[in-house]
Design a protein around this motif. Structure first.
Motif, PDB file in Angstrom:
ATOM      1  N   SER A   1      49.048  21.002  59.477  1.00 16.95           N
ATOM      2  CA  SER A   1      50.297  21.687  58.860  1.00 16.95           C
ATOM      3  C   SER A   1      49.512  22.206  57.378  1.00 16.95           C
ATOM      4  CB  SER A   1      51.487  20.860  58.580  1.00 16.95           C
ATOM      5  OG  SER A   1      51.187  19.439  58.074  1.00 16.95           O
ATOM      6  N   SER A   2      48.703  21.206  56.789  1.00 15.59           N
ATOM      7  CA  SER A   2      47.909  21.567  55.534  1.00 15.59           C
ATOM      8  C   SER A   2      47.153  22.643  55.497  1.00 15.59           C
ATOM      9  CB  SER A   2      47.342  20.182  54.956  1.00 15.59           C
ATOM     10  OG  SER A   2      47.972  19.229  54.782  1.00 15.59           O
ATOM     11  N   MET A   3      46.489  22.940  56.739  1.00 17.72           N
ATOM     12  CA  MET A   3      45.641  24.248  57.033  1.00 17.72           C
ATOM     13  C   MET A   3      46.578  25.367  57.047  1.00 17.72           C
ATOM     14  SD  MET A   3      43.139  22.434  60.011  1.00 17.72           S
ATOM     15  CE  MET A   3      42.495  24.274  60.429  1.00 17.72           C
ATOM     16  N   VAL A   4      47.528  25.174  57.610  1.00 16.48           N
ATOM     17  CA  VAL A   4      48.522  26.422  57.656  1.00 16.48           C
ATOM     18  C   VAL A   4      49.121  26.684  56.218  1.00 16.48           C
ATOM     19  CG1 VAL A   4      50.643  27.328  58.600  1.00 16.48           C
ATOM     20  CG2 VAL A   4      49.319  25.884  60.172  1.00 16.48           C
ATOM     21  N   THR A   5      49.462  25.845  55.722  1.00 17.58           N
ATOM     22  CA  THR A   5      49.766  26.050  54.090  1.00 17.58           C
ATOM     23  C   THR A   5      48.981  26.344  53.240  1.00 17.58           C
ATOM     24  OG1 THR A   5      49.846  23.793  53.797  1.00 17.58           O
ATOM     25  CG2 THR A   5      52.190  24.476  54.443  1.00 17.58           C
ATOM     26  N   SER A   6      47.604  26.294  53.685  1.00 18.24           N
ATOM     27  CA  SER A   6      46.647  26.811  52.772  1.00 18.24           C
ATOM     28  C   SER A   6      46.073  28.062  53.144  1.00 18.24           C
ATOM     29  CB  SER A   6      45.282  25.750  52.787  1.00 18.24           C
ATOM     30  OG  SER A   6      45.786  24.424  52.390  1.00 18.24           O
ATOM     31  N   GLU A   7      46.748  28.774  54.157  1.00 17.82           N
ATOM     32  CA  GLU A   7      46.059  30.102  54.545  1.00 17.82           C
ATOM     33  C   GLU A   7      46.568  30.914  53.404  1.00 17.82           C
ATOM     34  OE1 GLU A   7      44.268  32.828  55.737  1.00 17.82           O
ATOM     35  OE2 GLU A   7      44.653  31.432  57.496  1.00 17.82           O
ATOM     36  N   LYS A   8      45.394  32.016  52.969  1.00 13.62           N
ATOM     37  CA  LYS A   8      45.420  32.423  51.925  1.00 13.62           C
ATOM     38  C   LYS A   8      46.669  33.477  51.750  1.00 13.62           C
ATOM     39  CE  LYS A   8      40.643  32.649  50.574  1.00 13.62           C
ATOM     40  NZ  LYS A   8      39.280  33.540  50.319  1.00 13.62           N
ATOM     41  N   PHE A   9      46.971  34.203  52.733  1.00 17.11           N
ATOM     42  CA  PHE A   9      48.000  35.081  52.614  1.00 17.11           C
ATOM     43  C   PHE A   9      49.657  34.289  52.714  1.00 17.11           C
ATOM     44  CE2 PHE A   9      47.202  35.423  57.218  1.00 17.11           C
ATOM     45  CZ  PHE A   9      48.279  34.983  57.822  1.00 17.11           C
ATOM     46  N   LEU A  10      49.501  33.010  53.002  1.00 16.99           N
ATOM     47  CA  LEU A  10      50.686  32.169  52.810  1.00 16.99           C
ATOM     48  C   LEU A  10      50.922  31.288  51.679  1.00 16.99           C
ATOM     49  CD1 LEU A  10      50.955  30.988  56.511  1.00 16.99           C
ATOM     50  CD2 LEU A  10      52.241  32.741  55.610  1.00 16.99           C
ATOM     51  N   THR A  11      49.649  31.039  51.168  1.00 11.75           N
ATOM     52  CA  THR A  11      49.812  30.472  49.807  1.00 11.75           C
ATOM     53  C   THR A  11      50.883  31.032  48.439  1.00 11.75           C
ATOM     54  OG1 THR A  11      47.692  31.372  49.053  1.00 11.75           O
ATOM     55  CG2 THR A  11      47.597  29.070  50.028  1.00 11.75           C
ATOM     56  N   PRO A  12      50.872  32.063  48.240  1.00  9.28           N
ATOM     57  CA  PRO A  12      51.930  32.537  47.353  1.00  9.28           C
ATOM     58  C   PRO A  12      53.230  32.288  47.796  1.00  9.28           C
ATOM     59  CG  PRO A  12      50.250  34.448  47.979  1.00  9.28           C
ATOM     60  CD  PRO A  12      50.219  33.302  48.888  1.00  9.28           C
ATOM     61  N   PHE A  13      53.557  32.102  48.982  1.00  4.43           N
ATOM     62  CA  PHE A  13      55.010  32.225  49.336  1.00  4.43           C
ATOM     63  C   PHE A  13      55.303  30.523  48.993  1.00  4.43           C
ATOM     64  CE2 PHE A  13      57.781  30.098  52.593  1.00  4.43           C
ATOM     65  CZ  PHE A  13      58.736  30.835  52.292  1.00  4.43           C
ATOM     66  N   PHE A  14      54.324  29.635  49.582  1.00  2.77           N
ATOM     67  CA  PHE A  14      54.373  28.143  49.397  1.00  2.77           C
ATOM     68  C   PHE A  14      54.437  27.816  47.987  1.00  2.77           C
ATOM     69  CE2 PHE A  14      53.238  28.241  54.048  1.00  2.77           C
ATOM     70  CZ  PHE A  14      54.398  27.583  54.491  1.00  2.77           C
ATOM     71  N   ALA A  15      53.262  28.566  46.794  1.00  3.76           N
ATOM     72  CA  ALA A  15      53.706  28.117  45.654  1.00  3.76           C
ATOM     73  C   ALA A  15      54.654  28.653  45.021  1.00  3.76           C
ATOM     74  CB  ALA A  15      52.283  29.054  45.105  1.00  3.76           C
ATOM     75  N   ALA A  16      55.447  29.530  45.516  1.00  2.00           N
ATOM     76  CA  ALA A  16      56.697  29.788  44.988  1.00  2.00           C
ATOM     77  C   ALA A  16      57.633  28.889  45.341  1.00  2.00           C
ATOM     78  CB  ALA A  16      57.022  31.235  45.158  1.00  2.00           C
ATOM     79  N   TYR A  17      57.600  28.069  46.435  1.00  2.00           N
ATOM     80  CA  TYR A  17      58.665  27.308  47.036  1.00  2.00           C
ATOM     81  C   TYR A  17      57.989  26.210  47.466  1.00  2.00           C
ATOM     82  CZ  TYR A  17      61.346  31.711  47.175  1.00  2.00           C
ATOM     83  OH  TYR A  17      61.921  32.891  46.709  1.00  2.00           O
ATOM     84  N   PRO A  18      57.641  25.476  46.851  1.00  2.00           N
ATOM     85  CA  PRO A  18      56.536  23.909  47.397  1.00  2.00           C
ATOM     86  C   PRO A  18      57.621  23.070  47.997  1.00  2.00           C
ATOM     87  CG  PRO A  18      57.125  23.979  44.649  1.00  2.00           C
ATOM     88  CD  PRO A  18      57.636  25.373  45.156  1.00  2.00           C
ATOM     89  N   TRP A  19      58.939  23.067  47.651  1.00  2.00           N
ATOM     90  CA  TRP A  19      59.690  22.355  48.598  1.00  2.00           C
ATOM     91  C   TRP A  19      59.829  22.723  50.093  1.00  2.00           C
ATOM     92  CZ3 TRP A  19      63.860  24.403  51.414  1.00  2.00           C
ATOM     93  CH2 TRP A  19      64.232  25.664  51.002  1.00  2.00           C
ATOM     94  N   VAL A  20      59.509  23.961  50.494  1.00  3.73           N
ATOM     95  CA  VAL A  20      59.577  24.653  51.669  1.00  3.73           C
ATOM     96  C   VAL A  20      58.013  24.021  52.336  1.00  3.73           C
ATOM     97  CG1 VAL A  20      59.259  26.572  53.144  1.00  3.73           C
ATOM     98  CG2 VAL A  20      60.798  26.712  51.153  1.00  3.73           C
ATOM     99  N   LYS A  21      57.056  24.008  51.323  1.00  2.00           N
ATOM    100  CA  LYS A  21      55.615  23.745  52.026  1.00  2.00           C
ATOM    101  C   LYS A  21      55.698  22.304  52.565  1.00  2.00           C
ATOM    102  CE  LYS A  21      51.130  22.177  50.411  1.00  2.00           C
ATOM    103  NZ  LYS A  21      50.154  22.281  49.135  1.00  2.00           N
ATOM    104  N   TRP A  22      56.534  21.203  51.969  1.00  4.47           N
ATOM    105  CA  TRP A  22      56.451  19.624  52.212  1.00  4.47           C
ATOM    106  C   TRP A  22      57.566  19.537  53.239  1.00  4.47           C
ATOM    107  CZ3 TRP A  22      52.747  16.971  51.467  1.00  4.47           C
ATOM    108  CH2 TRP A  22      51.942  17.062  50.199  1.00  4.47           C
ATOM    109  N   LEU A  23      58.560  20.371  53.394  1.00  8.69           N
ATOM    110  CA  LEU A  23      59.400  20.268  54.453  1.00  8.69           C
ATOM    111  C   LEU A  23      58.797  20.702  55.632  1.00  8.69           C
ATOM    112  CD1 LEU A  23      62.455  19.909  55.333  1.00  8.69           C
ATOM    113  CD2 LEU A  23      62.689  22.436  54.694  1.00  8.69           C
ATOM    114  N   PHE A  24      58.141  21.723  55.513  1.00  9.54           N
ATOM    115  CA  PHE A  24      57.247  22.178  56.771  1.00  9.54           C
ATOM    116  C   PHE A  24      56.216  21.075  57.297  1.00  9.54           C
ATOM    117  CE2 PHE A  24      53.387  24.161  58.388  1.00  9.54           C
ATOM    118  CZ  PHE A  24      53.689  24.843  59.566  1.00  9.54           C
ATOM    119  N   ILE A  25      55.620  20.420  56.370  1.00 15.08           N
ATOM    120  CA  ILE A  25      54.356  19.461  56.796  1.00 15.08           C
ATOM    121  C   ILE A  25      55.160  18.352  57.307  1.00 15.08           C
ATOM    122  CG2 ILE A  25      53.016  17.680  56.017  1.00 15.08           C
ATOM    123  CD1 ILE A  25      52.124  19.813  53.677  1.00 15.08           C
TER     124      ILE A  25
END
Length: 228
Positions: A179-203
């Protein structure tokens, strides 16, 4: 020195060592089955040289994958593959009974190298993902875990058999890495950076989902085996 003091470095290194040790169960079986027909004095040689050869190939493959994961889109693909591997770890039936024992030292060494290379894809992807592009982490992780894998493979198997929770810990680490690899994908990082709670919810959702689905599938397999 700053790198060695970084908590991220030690967290990633711990993840690599756990991944190596948990996934070493398959390799321990391959090593033991390939060398079981050899005379006692040759078994240790087959284990050592076979494992050395396999580790060299795996190290080169891991370093190659670390580089490949920098290509756009491959980090996402690698993460999705690793989620499947984390599930497979909990529910797989490896069919090691088909592994033939070798009668000569050279054949045993070759069997160990080939089988470990083929079976080591999960380990390569997992370690590359946990390293986050850091070649030093890959090398240090191998230096720490290889001696344990060579001389402690039997202990690892016994530990897993005695404490099944070890498999679940390893699967959780794999799912977290995926899940960390997925959230670190370059074209996805702007979205997860804007919504960090979504990143941790996904993980959290990936880790919990893998463990729950893996447990249900594993129990289903056991029930089917008991009925047959």
């Amino acid at each position: 020195m700053d790198l060695l003091l970084s908590p991220e470095f030690w967290t990633a290194l711990l993840s690599i060592v756990i991944i190596d040790l948990v996934l070493a169960g398959d390799n321990a079986l391959v090593i033991g089955m390939a060398a079981r027909n050899l005379p006692a004095h040759q078994q240790k040689q087959a284990i050592i040289w076979g494992t050395v050869g396999a580790i060299v190939i795996r190290a080169l493959a891991t370093l190659a994958v670390v580089w490949l994961l920098k290509i756009p889109g491959l980090l996402l693909a690698g993460g999705l593959i690793l989620i499947w591997i984390a599930l497979k770890l909990l529910i797989q039936d490896n069919g090691h009974e088909n592994m033939k024992a070798s009668g000569t030292l050279g054949a045993a060494i070759w069997t160990i190298i080939v089988a470990d290379t083929v079976m080591g894809l999960d380990n390569v992807i997992a370690v590359a993902g946990a390293a986050h592009g850091d070649f030093l982490l890959v090398v240090i992780g191998l230096i720490i875990s290889v001696p344990i894998m060579v001389w402690g493979s039997t202990l690892i198997l016994k530990l897993i058999e005695k404490y099944p929770v070890v498999i679940y810990i390893g699967s959780a680490v794999l799912a977290y890495t995926a899940s960390s690899m997925v959230t670190s994908e370059k074209f996805l990082t702007p979205f997860f950076a804007a919504y960090p709670w979504v990143k941790w919810l996904f993980i959290v959702a990936v880790v919990v989902g893998v463990l729950l689905i893996g447990r249900m599938k594993s129990q289903q397999q056991k029930r089917l085996a008991e009925q047959s």
